[in-house]
Design a protein around this motif. Structure first.
Motif, mmCIF file in Angstrom:
data_model
loop_
_atom_site.group_PDB
_atom_site.id
_atom_site.type_symbol
_atom_site.label_atom_id
_atom_site.label_comp_id
_atom_site.label_asym_id
_atom_site.label_seq_id
_atom_site.Cartn_x
_atom_site.Cartn_y
_atom_site.Cartn_z
ATOM 1 N N ASP A 149 -6.145 5.806 6.815
ATOM 2 C CA ASP A 149 -4.856 6.223 6.113
ATOM 3 C C ASP A 149 -5.023 6.778 4.598
ATOM 4 O O ASP A 149 -5.936 6.353 3.786
ATOM 5 N N ARG A 150 -4.370 7.810 4.468
ATOM 6 C CA ARG A 150 -4.263 8.468 3.273
ATOM 7 C C ARG A 150 -3.471 7.630 2.119
ATOM 8 O O ARG A 150 -2.722 6.836 2.488
ATOM 9 N N ALA A 151 -4.048 7.589 0.919
ATOM 10 C CA ALA A 151 -3.169 6.756 -0.011
ATOM 11 C C ALA A 151 -2.972 7.656 -1.335
ATOM 12 O O ALA A 151 -3.524 8.777 -1.579
ATOM 13 N N SER A 152 -1.897 7.170 -2.159
ATOM 14 C CA SER A 152 -1.742 7.716 -3.508
ATOM 15 C C SER A 152 -1.704 6.642 -4.500
ATOM 16 O O SER A 152 -1.512 5.350 -4.188
ATOM 17 N N VAL A 153 -2.114 6.965 -5.747
ATOM 18 C CA VAL A 153 -2.234 5.885 -6.672
ATOM 19 C C VAL A 153 -1.733 6.788 -8.038
ATOM 20 O O VAL A 153 -1.991 7.863 -8.283
ATOM 21 N N SER A 154 -0.672 6.004 -8.720
ATOM 22 C CA SER A 154 -0.135 6.471 -10.000
ATOM 23 C C SER A 154 0.133 5.212 -10.897
ATOM 24 O O SER A 154 -0.004 4.242 -10.811
ATOM 25 N N GLY A 155 -0.119 5.583 -12.313
ATOM 26 C CA GLY A 155 0.221 4.610 -13.319
ATOM 27 C C GLY A 155 -0.398 5.216 -14.701
ATOM 28 O O GLY A 155 -0.961 6.238 -14.867
ATOM 29 N N VAL B 239 -1.607 -1.865 -18.597
ATOM 30 C CA VAL B 239 -1.197 -1.257 -17.353
ATOM 31 C C VAL B 239 0.133 -1.184 -16.961
ATOM 32 O O VAL B 239 0.737 -2.163 -16.756
ATOM 33 N N ASP B 240 0.781 -0.071 -16.802
ATOM 34 C CA ASP B 240 2.257 0.147 -16.534
ATOM 35 C C ASP B 240 2.531 1.168 -15.407
ATOM 36 O O ASP B 240 1.928 1.977 -15.313
ATOM 37 N N ASP B 241 3.537 0.749 -14.719
ATOM 38 C CA ASP B 241 3.981 1.484 -13.814
ATOM 39 C C ASP B 241 2.932 1.889 -12.551
ATOM 40 O O ASP B 241 2.865 3.111 -12.160
ATOM 41 N N PHE B 242 2.012 0.964 -12.336
ATOM 42 C CA PHE B 242 1.170 1.043 -11.393
ATOM 43 C C PHE B 242 1.343 1.120 -10.079
ATOM 44 O O PHE B 242 2.177 0.113 -9.606
ATOM 45 N N VAL B 243 1.420 2.194 -9.230
ATOM 46 C CA VAL B 243 2.133 2.265 -7.964
ATOM 47 C C VAL B 243 0.928 2.745 -7.016
ATOM 48 O O VAL B 243 0.308 3.655 -7.163
ATOM 49 N N VAL B 244 0.861 1.939 -6.075
ATOM 50 C CA VAL B 244 -0.211 2.408 -4.731
ATOM 51 C C VAL B 244 0.560 2.631 -3.402
ATOM 52 O O VAL B 244 1.427 1.794 -3.182
ATOM 53 N N GLY B 245 0.371 3.696 -2.843
ATOM 54 C CA GLY B 245 0.914 4.019 -1.461
ATOM 55 C C GLY B 245 0.020 4.096 -0.457
ATOM 56 O O GLY B 245 -0.994 4.700 -0.767
ATOM 57 N N VAL B 246 0.291 3.447 0.587
ATOM 58 C CA VAL B 246 -0.805 3.901 1.808
ATOM 59 C C VAL B 246 0.101 4.151 2.888
ATOM 60 O O VAL B 246 0.904 3.416 3.410
ATOM 61 N N ALA B 247 -0.424 5.299 3.574
ATOM 62 C CA ALA B 247 0.517 5.989 4.807
ATOM 63 C C ALA B 247 2.019 6.047 4.183
ATOM 64 O O ALA B 247 2.351 6.638 3.091
ATOM 65 N N ASP B 248 2.870 5.484 5.124
ATOM 66 C CA ASP B 248 4.297 5.531 4.557
ATOM 67 C C ASP B 248 4.830 4.391 4.043
ATOM 68 O O ASP B 248 5.886 3.949 3.397
ATOM 69 N N ARG B 249 3.754 3.375 3.366
ATOM 70 C CA ARG B 249 4.156 2.172 2.606
ATOM 71 C C ARG B 249 3.708 2.401 1.151
ATOM 72 O O ARG B 249 2.924 3.017 0.946
#
Length: 389
Positions: free
Chosen positions: A135-141, A156-166
């Protein structure tokens, strides 16, 4: 001094990577006395959108290389569409990033006398993927690093990880490092830290670490947590070398926590409560519904628990772990129980002894079949009990 339309060919003779052409779109160097400012924009000539915009100001100590490096500097950089393949080109030949994809990064750095003082980083990466697919993922923060009198502070603030549609909820973390000649003390503070998608995360780890992470089957949300880790820095007489863990404390408030049975300790699923743990003792306070107990050394299958409340305390005085509970309440199907628990656990072999006392109420005797410790009963006795109940 101003430049534009300058091309630089970057060739790494230590690897077989093809030479890279970098266009210096513009650059400006301005020197007034001992004040130097640098402004530059670079772009990779390969049809990609990779670009770096850079600005720095420095107060020099002298008009030579040593004076420049020993001065006081502040710098800002915007890195756009930087791919993992491009980043690897500037790393040592043996380094390989365990990911494919690209990221946008904004960074601010300041240093004085060749020592970093503080730094901040904003990351936005999408379409990240392990080298073996998946699955593809996204990371931001955002992250900030600041030098203190005895070490470092990282936020570290607003750390968000997304995998597929989660997508994980935004989390925050504070880490501090304080060092002396003999110890390194790491303190941490986390909030709203959610853990799942372990197979994806483990794909970036070395094999041994990945097996441990996957074996834990950890998931859930840490609403808040804090603690410290203390390491001995004096190893074989070499001060400052990485040392063994000397002392630690972990305090967590969690929701929906699940962990597999490891090292003979019970595993659970969907727990809500608090955890306090040190190198010698710990406590687990439970207030959960629709949970399960995982203890293969006693039960062949997971034991469904409709409701559980109470506190488990464990101590490790030597080679064994003593687990006690002075008051625990459990409801599983038509079973309701309150009482005390004492267990002795061998980390290598599992439960050595168990002593349970209390009051029990069972509305349907058939429900007791799921609570038989079949893992430690002889097959003939297990069959007799299953048929008799």
């Amino acid at each position: 001094v101003r430049n534009s339309d300058v091309s630089v060919i970057y060739s790494d003779r230590l690897t077989d990577r093809a030479p890279m052409v970098i266009d210096l779109v513009k650059s400006r160097f301005k020197l007034e006395g001992l004040e130097l400012s640098v402004d530059a924009s670079l772009r990779r000539r390969d049809g990609s959108q990779s670009r770096v915009d850079f600005f720095a100001t420095g107060a020099l100590r002298a008009l030579d290389l040593q004076g420049m490096l020993g001065g006081t500097w502040r710098a800002h950089a915007d890195l756009s569409a930087i791919s993992a393949e491009l980043a690897e080109a500037f790393l040592p030949p043996t380094w390989r990033l365990p990911i494919n994809g690209s990221a946008n990064v904004a960074a601010d750095v300041s240093w004085d006398a060749a020592q970093l003082r503080d730094a901040s980083l904003s990351l936005d990466a999408a379409a990240l993927q392990p080298p073996d697919g998946g699955d593809r993922a996204s990371v931001s923060g955002r992250a900030e690093l600041t030098r203190t009198a005895s070490g470092w502070l990282c936020a570290v603030d607003d750390f968000v990880v997304g995998v597929a549609d989660r997508e994980w909820p935004a989390a925050s973390m504070r880490l501090s490092l304080d060092e002396t000649d003999t110890t390194s003390l790491v303190r941490f503070d986390v909030a709203n830290m959610t853990v799942y998608d372990l197979p994806y995360l483990a794909s970036f780890l070395p094999e041994q670490a990945a097996n441990t992470v996957l074996g834990s089957r950890l998931s859930g949300t840490i609403v808040k947590g804090d603690g410290f880790l203390q390491f001995d820095r004096d190893v074989a007489g070499v001060s400052g070398a990485p040392g063994a863990l000397d002392d630690y404390e972990v305090n967590l408030e969690y929701v929906g926590l699940s962990v597999a049975s490891l090292y003979g300790l019970p595993g659970f699923s969907n727990l809500t409560g608090t955890l306090r743990m040190t190198d010698e003792t710990g406590s687990l306070t439970l207030n959960s519904e629709d949970a399960a107990l995982v203890l293969p050394s006693l039960f062949a299958e997971d034991v469904a628990i409709d409701e559980i409340a109470g506190t488990l305390i464990w101590r490790q005085p030597g080679d064994v772990v003593n687990v006690v509970s002075d008051a625990i309440r459990v409801r599983s199907r038509s079973l309701e129980a309150t009482g005390t628990l004492e267990m002795v656990i061998q980390p290598e072999s599992g439960v050595e002894s168990a002593d349970i006392a209390g009051s029990w109420s069972l509305g349907d005797v058939n429900d007791a079949k799921a609570l038989l410790p079949t893992a430690i009963l002889r097959p003939k006795l297990t069959r007799w009990l299953q048929e008799s109940l």
